[in-house]
Write a protein that holds these residues in place. Sequence first.
Motif, short mmCIF file in Angstrom:
data_model
loop_
_atom_site.label_atom_id
_atom_site.label_comp_id
_atom_site.label_asym_id
_atom_site.label_seq_id
_atom_site.Cartn_x
_atom_site.Cartn_y
_atom_site.Cartn_z
N ARG A 442 0.81 -1.22 0.00
CA ARG A 442 0.00 0.00 0.00
C ARG A 442 0.84 1.27 0.00
O ARG A 442 0.31 2.35 -0.29
N ASN A 443 2.12 1.20 0.32
CA ASN A 443 2.98 2.38 0.26
C ASN A 443 4.04 2.25 -0.85
O ASN A 443 5.11 2.84 -0.77
N PHE A 444 3.70 1.47 -1.88
CA PHE A 444 4.60 1.29 -3.03
C PHE A 444 3.92 1.80 -4.31
O PHE A 444 2.68 1.78 -4.41
N ILE A 445 4.74 2.22 -5.27
CA ILE A 445 4.24 2.55 -6.60
C ILE A 445 5.22 2.00 -7.64
O ILE A 445 6.39 1.78 -7.34
N ARG A 446 4.71 1.75 -8.84
CA ARG A 446 5.58 1.40 -9.96
C ARG A 446 5.62 2.57 -10.92
O ARG A 446 4.58 3.15 -11.28
N LEU A 447 6.84 2.93 -11.36
CA LEU A 447 7.02 4.00 -12.34
C LEU A 447 7.68 3.43 -13.58
O LEU A 447 8.70 2.73 -13.48
N SER A 448 7.14 3.71 -14.74
CA SER A 448 7.77 3.36 -16.00
C SER A 448 8.60 4.54 -16.48
O SER A 448 8.12 5.66 -16.55
N TYR A 449 9.87 4.28 -16.81
CA TYR A 449 10.75 5.37 -17.25
C TYR A 449 11.02 5.35 -18.75
O TYR A 449 11.80 6.16 -19.26
N ALA A 450 10.36 4.47 -19.50
CA ALA A 450 10.67 4.33 -20.93
C ALA A 450 10.47 5.63 -21.69
O ALA A 450 11.22 5.96 -22.61
N ASN A 451 9.44 6.40 -21.32
CA ASN A 451 9.15 7.65 -22.02
C ASN A 451 9.35 8.87 -21.12
O ASN A 451 8.80 9.94 -21.38
N ALA A 452 10.15 8.71 -20.06
CA ALA A 452 10.38 9.81 -19.10
C ALA A 452 11.50 10.70 -19.60
O ALA A 452 12.64 10.64 -19.13
N GLU A 453 11.17 11.54 -20.54
CA GLU A 453 12.16 12.42 -21.16
C GLU A 453 11.60 13.82 -21.30
O GLU A 453 10.42 14.00 -21.62
N GLY A 454 12.43 14.83 -21.06
CA GLY A 454 12.03 16.20 -21.32
C GLY A 454 11.52 16.92 -20.08
O GLY A 454 11.31 16.34 -19.02
N ASP A 455 11.32 18.23 -20.24
CA ASP A 455 10.93 19.08 -19.12
C ASP A 455 9.58 18.67 -18.54
O ASP A 455 9.37 18.74 -17.32
N ARG A 456 8.65 18.26 -19.40
CA ARG A 456 7.31 17.92 -18.91
C ARG A 456 7.37 16.72 -17.97
O ARG A 456 6.71 16.69 -16.92
N ALA A 457 8.14 15.71 -18.33
CA ALA A 457 8.29 14.54 -17.48
C ALA A 457 8.98 14.90 -16.17
O ALA A 457 8.59 14.42 -15.09
N GLU A 458 10.01 15.74 -16.25
CA GLU A 458 10.72 16.12 -15.03
C GLU A 458 9.83 16.96 -14.11
O GLU A 458 9.86 16.78 -12.88
N ASP A 459 9.04 17.84 -14.69
CA ASP A 459 8.09 18.62 -13.87
C ASP A 459 7.08 17.70 -13.20
O ASP A 459 6.70 17.90 -12.04
N ALA A 460 6.63 16.67 -13.93
CA ALA A 460 5.66 15.74 -13.37
C ALA A 460 6.26 14.95 -12.21
O ALA A 460 5.59 14.73 -11.18
N LEU A 461 7.52 14.53 -12.32
CA LEU A 461 8.16 13.82 -11.22
C LEU A 461 8.35 14.72 -10.01
O LEU A 461 8.21 14.27 -8.87
N ARG A 462 8.64 15.98 -10.26
CA ARG A 462 8.76 16.93 -9.15
C ARG A 462 7.42 17.08 -8.44
O ARG A 462 7.35 17.05 -7.20
N THR A 463 6.35 17.22 -9.22
CA THR A 463 5.01 17.33 -8.63
C THR A 463 4.64 16.06 -7.86
O THR A 463 4.09 16.13 -6.75
N LEU A 464 4.95 14.91 -8.44
CA LEU A 464 4.66 13.66 -7.77
C LEU A 464 5.40 13.57 -6.44
O LEU A 464 4.84 13.13 -5.42
N GLY A 465 6.66 14.00 -6.43
CA GLY A 465 7.42 14.01 -5.19
C GLY A 465 6.81 14.94 -4.16
O GLY A 465 6.76 14.61 -2.96
N GLU A 466 6.32 16.09 -4.59
CA GLU A 466 5.69 17.03 -3.66
C GLU A 466 4.42 16.45 -3.06
O GLU A 466 4.15 16.61 -1.86
N LEU A 467 3.64 15.77 -3.88
CA LEU A 467 2.43 15.12 -3.38
C LEU A 467 2.77 14.03 -2.36
O LEU A 467 2.11 13.91 -1.31
N ALA A 468 3.80 13.24 -2.65
CA ALA A 468 4.21 12.19 -1.74
C ALA A 468 4.75 12.79 -0.43
O ALA A 468 4.48 12.24 0.66
N CYS A 469 5.49 13.87 -0.53
CA CYS A 469 6.01 14.53 0.68
C CYS A 469 4.86 15.02 1.55
O CYS A 469 4.91 14.90 2.79
#
Length: 477
Positions: A442-469
């Motif tokens: 229940r405290n795990f997630i799976r992330l696919s990095y195959a298409n994790a490229e570019g500013d939009r993906a990096e911004d999304a990971l930053r937002t995801l980290g903020e939500l998790a924090c």
Amino acid sequence: MSETLYEQVATFIENQVRDGVYRPGERLPSLRRLSRQLRVSIATAQEAYALLEDRDLLEARPQSGHYVRSEPARPPQPPAISAPLPQPTEVRVSDLAMQVIQANDRPGIVNFGAVVPMVEFPAIAQLHRTMASIARRGGAKLSSYAAPPGLPELRLQIARRAVDAGCRLSPDDIVITTGCQEALTLSLRAVAERGDVIAIESPTFYATLQTIESLGMQALEIPTHPETGISLEALELALESWPVRAVLLTPSFSNPLGYRMPDPARQQLMEMLRRHDLPLIEDDIYGDITFEPPRPRAVKSWDRDGRVLLCSSFSKTLEPGLRVGWVAPGRYLEKLKHLKLVASMATASLPQMAVAEFLEHGGFDRHLRLANAAYRRRRDRVLTLIGRHFPAGTRATCPTGGFVLWVELPRQVDALLLYRQALEHGISIAPGPLFSAKRRYRNFIRLSYANAEGDRAEDALRTLGELACALAGEAGR
């Protein structure tokens, strides 16, 4: 297989880097100087440097030369070995799985939830041209059913490539399927019946759980290490304690852990299966997506009595829309051909012909080198961003192949709540409970990095980290 001359040169340079002769950021010898030093042609030196670029060990700087890449950031620590309850259970994941799958198709979504390959490679454009050319040429074969076992020219190419996985297969050993998922489903139907117990790694791919659920079978989750795979000691105990009918595993870069089972463990697993007279359904769909060559040997390569059903497809190495998979079912060949016939009659002829022609004309290995180097870079970048933006104490796997990371968040973080919040921000992830018959993780997630490229993906990971924090009770990092 012996190394080519340029591979020998690449290995020499790689060893010099590892021995500290050349340090991160330092310039390597020019092509001309390297060819003089090692008494090889400039073309060979160029091929060696290109291979090291693909391995992400060095980078070429215009008008300057080749440099050793800077060392990547230290990745997070991996999660601990899983500890599922050692008893069979019915599976109930289909409703949640359908929600996640549908969310991945939302317009404009930043998609870390679906495991799909990049398709912006030259080889994919070439594959499309091949398919168009075959369609224009037409012919009776294109218009007819490619009844089981499937087109002989494709089975020939698959048999030739199986040598890379250590397998000696003939075209007659192979059945073409509509993707790897059909291969797995037919394999389960070939070896087990409703109510039977299937031993699986834990966590495991939710589509595998869905298949077990749909067939009315029970799943027995086995503790699994995030780097080396299923615990053979726990599996042995389970086989002695429960009426297990078959084992289903992904020994090479599993989804979601990404582990790579060592060869001695694969041999030990094969011996265990012989002692208990059990079949193994081996999902090898990610075997070619390796960042540390050589490609892993399949467990099937140690099979001497046909008890391993080896399943794979071209959905991850080329394009998911092809839906061209295959299975080498060993002693279950005739039964599986019959099951394929009554399940779907045949796999579409056009994509079979296109893949066969693409493989025959070469270039697939060059495509894999290019693709695998890109996936490795994206893995490293996503791990760096996880370390930078996710809550303190976050753990993540660092797979040496495949597309996915398994991320353990602090216990306060509810993965299902994080999944819903992320969707509100246009971000798709796969929550941990999807990967367990008992809705664990229940405290795990799976992330696919195959298409994790570019500013939009990096911004999304930053937002995801903020939500998790925020869910972890942190102010952010």
